[in-house]
Design a protein around this motif. Structure first.
Motif, PDB file in Angstrom:
ATOM      1  N   THR A  87      -6.637  -2.618   3.101  1.00 44.02           N
ATOM      2  CA  THR A  87      -5.569  -3.117   2.252  1.00 44.02           C
ATOM      3  C   THR A  87      -5.615  -4.644   2.213  1.00 44.02           C
ATOM      4  O   THR A  87      -6.381  -5.278   2.936  1.00 44.02           O
ATOM      5  CB  THR A  87      -4.186  -2.678   2.762  1.00 44.02           C
ATOM      6  N   THR A  97       0.850  -1.180   0.000  1.00 41.11           N
ATOM      7  CA  THR A  97       0.000   0.000   0.000  1.00 41.11           C
ATOM      8  C   THR A  97       0.889   1.235   0.000  1.00 41.11           C
ATOM      9  O   THR A  97       2.117   1.126  -0.068  1.00 41.11           O
ATOM     10  CB  THR A  97      -0.957   0.003   1.211  1.00 41.11           C
ATOM     11  N   ASP A 110      -2.178   6.831   8.338  1.00 45.23           N
ATOM     12  CA  ASP A 110      -3.539   6.964   8.856  1.00 45.23           C
ATOM     13  C   ASP A 110      -3.889   5.805   9.781  1.00 45.23           C
ATOM     14  O   ASP A 110      -4.539   5.997  10.822  1.00 45.23           O
ATOM     15  CB  ASP A 110      -4.540   7.015   7.700  1.00 45.23           C
ATOM     16  N   THR A 120      -1.602   5.632   3.688  1.00 45.83           N
ATOM     17  CA  THR A 120      -2.575   4.714   4.297  1.00 45.83           C
ATOM     18  C   THR A 120      -2.046   4.155   5.613  1.00 45.83           C
ATOM     19  O   THR A 120      -2.791   4.023   6.596  1.00 45.83           O
ATOM     20  CB  THR A 120      -2.889   3.560   3.323  1.00 45.83           C
TER      21      THR A 120
END
Length: 386
Positions: free
Chosen positions: A22, A4, A11, A8
């Motif tokens: 993911t 990913t 976060d 991401t």
């Protein structure tokens, strides 16, 4: 970062979200090692120098796996076991434990939506027009797991490996015919074992026959797909662990192989095996030249599966109940309801590895006779028999 984008992961760290949407990730972000909660992507550090790390173990002097769920500074590792760095109890992310959904129809609908979304996304190229990529093939055994994956990419060729007369090849042929799919059979031989096992030991750092018997047919399928021009291989990995596909889950609490006293608890135990399995499969497939794609291990599918009540995992003699119900109309009923053997048995690889060990003088009365044969192959075929 593998799997990913760094944003991401940032976060997920900020919100402490273990399932941020993911299919797994691993790597370094902002000076920290990170690996997703189910360990779906391998990550290694060097025991001699924990600042050295890699996605592939062979590049390190003394590789140790980073535990799933880890967020830790590059200089913050201390060895906690023989094979891993960081202890599970110290991991940043923990797998959720949601209460089961009370309405069975809602629970199955959630599984269906997640499975269809993620399998149909396999071929998406990322272009705004939604065009399909043609670089993906499917590892196909004829069971429900690989069938629902194949249904998501209807134009992708399907591949199966096995020895002559084995269950998986026969099942795959029947399922491919029912689904009107292009099936390509990779026929295994004893030379595949003799030559492939030492290569796998080098890639995986493992000599146990179970891992090798599982990885070998995957590698041969991957190698054939790569030779045919495909860069990615879609697989049904994770379905048995998530949806209650194992006999030891269905028989809980009577089965001594699990400690849990409920089906859901036993399923939870089996989820703990995913990091080790994912490491094996990802390393093996990448060594053969393809990138594995595992839509049934995507966070969306995991979240839906975790919320299933026990009777939608196992109901009497039926296993993977919710997944089979979710697949109605997606795959033919003959495929949706079919039983399947574990890959090491369904391909006859485990049987033939044992046969070769005995032919080489490693008899069953000898302790760990097959692993001793494996070690002899690694050492150049010279048996060490006492």
């Amino acid at each position: 970062m593998d799997g990913t984008d760094p944003g991401t992961v940032r976060d997920a760290i900020e919100t402490r979200d273990p399932l941020p949407g993911t299919a797994g990730f691993a790597g370094v972000v902002d000076g920290q090692f990170v690996r997703d909660v189910l360990g779906r992507r391998p990550l290694f550090v060097d025991a001699d120098d924990p600042g050295e790390w890699a996605f592939e173990r062979r590049t390190l002097g003394d590789p140790k796996s980073v535990s799933p769920g880890t967020v830790r500074a590059l200089d913050g590792f201390e060895e906690s076991s023989g094979s891993e760095y960081s202890a599970p109890e110290d991991c940043f992310w923990a797998l959720p434990s949601p209460d089961p959904v009370s309405d069975a129809d809602d629970a199955v609908a959630a599984v269906r939506a997640a499975v269809l979304d993620r399998t149909r996304a396999i071929g998406a190229s990322g272009e705004s027009d939604g065009s399909q990529s043609d670089d993906v093939a499917v590892a196909f055994s004829g069971g429900i797991d690989s069938a629902v994956v194949a249904a998501g990419v209807p134009d992708a060729p399907c591949y199966v490996a096995g020895f002559e007369g084995c269950h998986d090849v026969a099942a795959a042929r029947n399922a491919a015919a029912a689904m009107n799919r292009d099936l390509r059979v990779v026929e295994l031989t004893h030379d595949d074992i003799r030559e492939g096992v030492p290569e796998l030991v080098d890639v995986l750092g493992r000599t146990n026959p179970m891992d090798l018997s599982i990885a070998l047919p995957l590698v041969r399928v991957a190698g054939r797909a790569a030779a045919d021009g495909f860069d990615r291989l879609a697989l049904g990995q994770g379905a048995d662990e998530l949806f209650g596909g194992y006999a030891k889950v269905s028989k809980a609490p009577e089965d001594p192989r699990v400690e849990a006293d409920t089906v859901r608890g036993a399923r939870r135990e089996l989820l703990g095996t995913i990091p080790d399995q994912a490491e094996r499969d990802v390393l093996a497939l990448r060594s053969a030249g393809v990138e594995p794609v595992t839509p049934l291990l995507h966070d969306d599918v995991v979240a839906a599966a975790l919320a299933l009540p026990g009777d939608l995992l196992v109901d009497g003699d039926r296993r993977k109940v919710a997944l089979r119900e979710a697949a109605r109309g997606v795959v033919p009923d003959s495929v949706r309801t079919a039983d399947k053997k574990a890959v090491q048995y369904g391909t006859y690889v485990s049987r033939e590895l044992d046969r070769l060990a005995r032919q080489a003088g490693f008899k069953r009365r000898m302790e760990n006779h097959v692993e001793r044969y494996v070690r002899s192959l690694v050492d150049g075929g010279e048996p060490e028999i006492d």
